[in-house]
Write a protein that holds these residues in place. Structure first.
Motif, mmCIF file in Angstrom:
data_model
loop_
_atom_site.group_PDB
_atom_site.id
_atom_site.type_symbol
_atom_site.label_atom_id
_atom_site.label_comp_id
_atom_site.label_asym_id
_atom_site.label_seq_id
_atom_site.Cartn_x
_atom_site.Cartn_y
_atom_site.Cartn_z
ATOM 1 N N HIS A 110 0.831 -1.211 0.000
ATOM 2 C CA HIS A 110 0.000 0.000 0.000
ATOM 3 C C HIS A 110 0.859 1.253 0.000
ATOM 4 N N SER A 111 1.953 1.217 0.742
ATOM 5 C CA SER A 111 2.817 2.388 0.845
ATOM 6 C C SER A 111 3.994 2.337 -0.113
ATOM 7 N N GLY A 112 4.208 1.167 -0.766
ATOM 8 C CA GLY A 112 5.319 1.043 -1.695
ATOM 9 C C GLY A 112 6.667 1.161 -1.023
ATOM 10 N N THR A 113 6.762 0.642 0.187
ATOM 11 C CA THR A 113 7.982 0.755 0.975
ATOM 12 C C THR A 113 8.491 -0.626 1.361
ATOM 13 N N VAL A 114 9.739 -0.694 1.797
ATOM 14 C CA VAL A 114 10.300 -1.953 2.284
ATOM 15 C C VAL A 114 9.819 -2.209 3.706
ATOM 16 N N GLN A 115 9.916 -1.201 4.546
ATOM 17 C CA GLN A 115 9.429 -1.296 5.918
ATOM 18 C C GLN A 115 8.007 -0.730 6.001
ATOM 19 N N PRO A 116 7.177 -1.271 6.892
ATOM 20 C CA PRO A 116 5.803 -0.755 7.026
ATOM 21 C C PRO A 116 5.783 0.689 7.518
ATOM 22 N N LEU A 117 4.856 1.460 6.988
ATOM 23 C CA LEU A 117 4.567 2.804 7.498
ATOM 24 C C LEU A 117 3.245 2.720 8.248
ATOM 25 N N TRP A 118 3.324 2.300 9.487
ATOM 26 C CA TRP A 118 2.128 1.893 10.234
ATOM 27 C C TRP A 118 1.070 2.980 10.312
ATOM 28 N N LYS A 119 1.465 4.243 10.403
ATOM 29 C CA LYS A 119 0.497 5.321 10.559
ATOM 30 C C LYS A 119 -0.330 5.562 9.296
ATOM 31 N N THR A 120 0.110 5.000 8.169
ATOM 32 C CA THR A 120 -0.621 5.222 6.916
ATOM 33 C C THR A 120 -1.650 4.130 6.645
ATOM 34 N N TYR A 121 -1.724 3.123 7.499
ATOM 35 C CA TYR A 121 -2.629 2.001 7.254
ATOM 36 C C TYR A 121 -3.831 2.097 8.180
ATOM 37 N N ASP A 122 -4.983 2.501 7.620
ATOM 38 C CA ASP A 122 -6.193 2.526 8.441
ATOM 39 C C ASP A 122 -6.833 1.138 8.447
ATOM 40 N N ASP A 123 -7.971 1.026 9.112
ATOM 41 C CA ASP A 123 -8.617 -0.288 9.259
ATOM 42 C C ASP A 123 -8.991 -0.886 7.913
ATOM 43 N N GLU A 124 -9.427 -0.033 6.981
ATOM 44 C CA GLU A 124 -9.826 -0.524 5.658
ATOM 45 C C GLU A 124 -8.624 -1.134 4.926
ATOM 46 N N VAL A 125 -7.482 -0.477 5.002
ATOM 47 C CA VAL A 125 -6.276 -0.977 4.345
ATOM 48 C C VAL A 125 -5.829 -2.288 4.970
ATOM 49 N N ARG A 126 -5.869 -2.364 6.285
ATOM 50 C CA ARG A 126 -5.457 -3.593 6.973
ATOM 51 C C ARG A 126 -6.391 -4.755 6.612
ATOM 52 N N GLU A 127 -7.671 -4.460 6.505
ATOM 53 C CA GLU A 127 -8.618 -5.516 6.141
ATOM 54 C C GLU A 127 -8.408 -5.949 4.701
ATOM 55 N N ARG A 128 -8.052 -5.012 3.842
ATOM 56 C CA ARG A 128 -7.771 -5.366 2.453
ATOM 57 C C ARG A 128 -6.578 -6.319 2.377
ATOM 58 N N ALA A 129 -5.579 -6.077 3.186
ATOM 59 C CA ALA A 129 -4.414 -6.973 3.209
ATOM 60 C C ALA A 129 -4.824 -8.376 3.649
ATOM 61 N N HIS A 130 -5.690 -8.463 4.647
ATOM 62 C CA HIS A 130 -6.187 -9.778 5.081
ATOM 63 C C HIS A 130 -6.974 -10.459 3.960
ATOM 64 N N ALA A 131 -7.791 -9.674 3.243
ATOM 65 C CA ALA A 131 -8.583 -10.245 2.152
ATOM 66 C C ALA A 131 -7.680 -10.786 1.036
ATOM 67 N N LEU A 132 -6.575 -10.093 0.766
ATOM 68 C CA LEU A 132 -5.652 -10.564 -0.266
ATOM 69 C C LEU A 132 -4.923 -11.834 0.180
ATOM 70 N N LEU A 133 -4.597 -11.918 1.457
ATOM 71 C CA LEU A 133 -4.001 -13.156 1.969
ATOM 72 C C LEU A 133 -4.955 -14.328 1.756
ATOM 73 N N ALA A 134 -6.242 -14.078 1.980
ATOM 74 C CA ALA A 134 -7.235 -15.140 1.767
ATOM 75 C C ALA A 134 -7.369 -15.466 0.283
ATOM 76 N N GLU A 135 -7.378 -14.440 -0.569
ATOM 77 C CA GLU A 135 -7.507 -14.663 -2.017
ATOM 78 C C GLU A 135 -6.339 -15.476 -2.558
ATOM 79 N N LEU A 136 -5.145 -15.229 -2.050
ATOM 80 C CA LEU A 136 -3.946 -15.950 -2.487
ATOM 81 C C LEU A 136 -3.741 -17.250 -1.700
ATOM 82 N N GLN A 137 -4.720 -17.581 -0.866
ATOM 83 C CA GLN A 137 -4.742 -18.846 -0.119
ATOM 84 C C GLN A 137 -3.551 -18.987 0.823
#
Length: 268
Positions: A110-137
């Motif tokens: 989402h941030s295009g970075t090597v290390q996470p930029l935690w302050k830039t990830y709201d709940d919607e972004v975090r949930e999207r990451a979980h959804a992609l983990l599920a999509e990629l099994q």
């Protein structure tokens, strides 16, 4: 196979590249268009120019002559940093901190970075990451450190990471490199499912082996010495004669249940 004429997501028109220091020709007069929903295999011997083409459509390199348009923007007339953010790119050489858990790896897309930029990830972004983990099994990898994941698991995490930007174009640079047989087959099935679930997504996969192509591959581009030898529908390109011309030795090509096999034609 997807043979529709979708919108162009990447177009190379008369593109050539020369090495600045020596003048060596890397690519010579390349014409090529990738359209939405198409899944391309990019094949050729070492040094044929596969990686150079991938860098052009990934907006990380510029042609010496000719034009490159990606997602409606011409290289040289667009801020490539913004353009790169819209293109998914997967390579086993990508830098990923080994202690980063799977969910955080995907978040960095989402941030295009090597290390996470935690302050830039709201709940919607975090949930999207979980959804992609599920999509990629690979949802079970959410809390597992990247460093202890298998090669196949890492590849799927990197694909999920690349999809965080919801790209129209996904570039995969030898994603099967160093995978064992089960991991390779899992990733091939992942690519097949991805094509089914995202009908507008275009992909370009660089590989050395036809056995690594998923049944979703619809088109192929054969390169030899920086020039296009053949391009088009996969059934028309991955033939005995064209593969033999491309690799400079007799090649037998067979297909079964949507999967490809190539072997040296002089073997008994």
């Amino acid at each position: 196979m997807n043979e529709n004429q979708g919108r162009a997501v990447a177009t190379l028109d008369g593109v050539s590249m020369r090495r600045y220091t020596t003048g060596q020709v890397i690519l010579d007069d390349i014409d090529w268009t990738v359209r939405s929903g198409e899944h391309w295999a990019l094949l050729g011997p070492n040094g044929a120019g596969k990686t150079s083409i991938l860098r052009l459509v990934g907006a990380t390199n510029f042609p010496t002559t000719g034009t490159v348009e990606v997602l409606g923007h011409r290289l040289g007339r667009v801020d490539v940093r913004e353009l790169r953010a819209l293109i998914g790119h997967v390579s086993t050489s990508q830098r990923v901190p080994l202690d980063l858990p799977g969910h955080a790896v995907v978040l960095t897309g989402h941030s295009g970075t090597v290390q996470p930029l935690w302050k830039t990830y709201d709940d919607e972004v975090r949930e999207r990451a979980h959804a992609l983990l599920a999509e990629l099994q690979v949802k079970e990898l959410a809390d597992r450190p990247y460093g202890v994941c298998s090669g196949g698991q890492r590849a799927r995490l990197l694909i999920a990471r690349a999809l965080m930007a919801d790209p129209a174009l996904l570039l995969l640079d030898e994603p099967f490199n160093a995978l064992d047989l089960p991991s390779r087959e899992d990733l091939i099935d992942t690519m097949r499912q991805l094509a089914l679930g995202r009908p507008e997504l275009a992909t370009v996969t660089v590989t050395h082996h036809l056995e690594e192509l998923s049944p979703a591959i619809s088109h192929a581009l054969l390169l030899r010495e920086g020039r296009v030898l053949a391009r088009g529908a996969v059934d028309d390109v991955l033939t005995k004669d064209l593969m033999t011309s491309c690799f400079g030795r007799p090649i037998e090509v067979t297909r079964h249940a949507g999967r490809w096999l190539a072997r040296s034609g002089d073997q008994v």
